[in-house]
Design a protein around this motif. Structure first.
Motif, PDB file in Angstrom:
ATOM      1  N   PRO A   8     -72.304 -23.430  10.820  1.00 14.14           N
ATOM      2  CA  PRO A   8     -73.041 -22.827   9.539  1.00 14.14           C
ATOM      3  C   PRO A   8     -74.501 -23.420   9.254  1.00 14.14           C
ATOM      4  O   PRO A   8     -74.561 -24.223   9.720  1.00 14.14           O
ATOM      5  N   TRP A  15     -73.853 -17.691   9.970  1.00 16.92           N
ATOM      6  CA  TRP A  15     -73.425 -18.935  11.155  1.00 16.92           C
ATOM      7  C   TRP A  15     -74.336 -18.602  12.356  1.00 16.92           C
ATOM      8  O   TRP A  15     -74.993 -17.529  12.590  1.00 16.92           O
ATOM      9  N   LYS A  31     -68.530 -15.424  10.707  1.00 17.93           N
ATOM     10  CA  LYS A  31     -68.054 -16.270  11.604  1.00 17.93           C
ATOM     11  C   LYS A  31     -67.487 -15.735  12.673  1.00 17.93           C
ATOM     12  O   LYS A  31     -68.161 -16.071  13.974  1.00 17.93           O
ATOM     13  N   ASP A  54     -67.267 -26.930  11.783  1.00 16.92           N
ATOM     14  CA  ASP A  54     -66.966 -26.287  10.541  1.00 16.92           C
ATOM     15  C   ASP A  54     -68.064 -26.639   9.657  1.00 16.92           C
ATOM     16  O   ASP A  54     -68.901 -26.910   9.962  1.00 16.92           O
TER      17      ASP A  54
END
Length: 65
Positions: A8, A15, A31, A54
């Motif tokens: 991210p 993303w 994503k 993540d």
């Protein structure tokens, strides 16, 4: 071996697909779209490794192509 990553951006509003952790190659709102593009790029440039990160930039998944 080329290394691709999906992570991210700073405020997690998009993303980013990166090659060798340098300048972003592409940016996506979703994503899943970013992962699909990164997988496509990694397969085209085999051997390669794809890392999915993540929001805290921890690796959650790695794949080799």
């Amino acid at each position: 071996m080329k290394n691709y990553s999906v992570a991210p951006n700073q405020d997690a509003s998009a993303w980013i697909v990166k090659l060798e952790d340098i300048a972003p190659a592409d940016e996506f709102e979703a994503k899943d779209d970013a992962i699909a593009k990164a997988e496509e790029m990694a397969k085209e440039n085999s051997p390669s490794k794809l890392s999915i990160l993540d929001k805290e930039h921890n690796v959650t998944r790695e794949e080799r192509f």
